[in-house]
Design a protein around this motif. Structure first.
Motif, short mmCIF file in Angstrom:
data_model
loop_
_atom_site.label_atom_id
_atom_site.label_comp_id
_atom_site.label_asym_id
_atom_site.label_seq_id
_atom_site.Cartn_x
_atom_site.Cartn_y
_atom_site.Cartn_z
N MET A 44 0.84 -1.18 0.00
CA MET A 44 0.00 0.00 0.00
C MET A 44 0.89 1.25 0.00
O MET A 44 1.88 1.33 0.70
CB MET A 44 -0.90 -0.02 1.23
N ALA A 45 0.54 2.21 -0.78
CA ALA A 45 1.32 3.44 -0.92
C ALA A 45 1.20 4.32 0.32
O ALA A 45 0.29 4.17 1.12
CB ALA A 45 0.85 4.21 -2.15
N VAL A 46 2.13 5.23 0.47
CA VAL A 46 2.13 6.16 1.59
C VAL A 46 0.89 7.05 1.50
O VAL A 46 0.59 7.61 0.46
CB VAL A 46 3.40 7.03 1.57
N SER A 47 0.19 7.17 2.61
CA SER A 47 -1.01 8.01 2.68
C SER A 47 -0.64 9.36 3.27
O SER A 47 0.20 9.45 4.17
CB SER A 47 -2.03 7.32 3.57
N CYS A 48 -1.28 10.43 2.81
CA CYS A 48 -0.97 11.75 3.37
C CYS A 48 -1.34 11.84 4.84
O CYS A 48 -0.77 12.63 5.58
CB CYS A 48 -1.63 12.87 2.56
N GLY A 49 -2.26 11.01 5.31
CA GLY A 49 -2.62 10.98 6.71
C GLY A 49 -1.50 10.45 7.60
O GLY A 49 -1.50 10.66 8.80
N GLU A 50 -0.54 9.75 6.99
CA GLU A 50 0.61 9.21 7.74
C GLU A 50 1.81 10.14 7.69
O GLU A 50 2.74 10.00 8.47
CB GLU A 50 1.02 7.86 7.14
N MET A 51 1.81 11.08 6.76
CA MET A 51 2.95 11.99 6.59
C MET A 51 2.91 13.10 7.62
O MET A 51 1.87 13.68 7.88
CB MET A 51 2.92 12.60 5.19
N LYS A 52 4.06 13.38 8.22
CA LYS A 52 4.16 14.41 9.24
C LYS A 52 5.07 15.54 8.77
O LYS A 52 6.00 15.32 7.98
CB LYS A 52 4.72 13.83 10.54
N LYS A 53 4.82 16.75 9.27
CA LYS A 53 5.60 17.92 8.89
C LYS A 53 7.09 17.65 9.09
O LYS A 53 7.50 17.14 10.14
CB LYS A 53 5.16 19.13 9.73
N GLY A 54 7.87 17.97 8.08
CA GLY A 54 9.32 17.77 8.14
C GLY A 54 9.78 16.44 7.58
O GLY A 54 10.97 16.27 7.29
N ASP A 55 8.86 15.47 7.41
CA ASP A 55 9.24 14.19 6.81
C ASP A 55 9.67 14.41 5.37
O ASP A 55 9.13 15.26 4.67
CB ASP A 55 8.06 13.21 6.80
N VAL A 56 10.62 13.62 4.92
CA VAL A 56 11.06 13.63 3.53
C VAL A 56 10.79 12.23 2.97
O VAL A 56 11.15 11.23 3.58
CB VAL A 56 12.56 13.98 3.40
N TYR A 57 10.15 12.19 1.81
CA TYR A 57 9.86 10.94 1.14
C TYR A 57 10.56 10.93 -0.20
O TYR A 57 10.69 11.96 -0.86
CB TYR A 57 8.34 10.78 0.94
N LYS A 58 11.06 9.74 -0.60
CA LYS A 58 11.79 9.65 -1.87
C LYS A 58 11.28 8.49 -2.70
O LYS A 58 10.71 7.52 -2.18
CB LYS A 58 13.29 9.50 -1.61
N CYS A 59 11.52 8.62 -3.99
CA CYS A 59 11.18 7.56 -4.94
C CYS A 59 12.22 6.46 -4.82
O CYS A 59 13.41 6.73 -4.63
CB CYS A 59 11.19 8.13 -6.36
#
Length: 57
Positions: free
Chosen positions: A1-16
């Protein structure tokens, strides 16, 4: 399952996982990770790149 915006927190960095594209969370969304953001959706927004899930750096 892909990353959900509800799991993302301010300052987190996500990469391909393939191309190295990165995004940083500037503002968090206010939805629950399993709640739909828009009418007609089954879940909160999800993010993928190059056909794969984006991963937290």
């Amino acid at each position: 399952m892909a990353v959900s915006c509800g799991e993302m927190k301010k300052g987190d960095v996500y990469k391909c996982q393939d191309c190295g594209f990165e995004i940083e969370v500037i503002n968090e969304c206010d939805c629950d990770k399993d709640e739909a953001c828009q009418p007609g959706q089954d879940h909160c927004c999800e993010f993928t790149c190059c056909g794969k899930e984006m991963v937290r750096k």
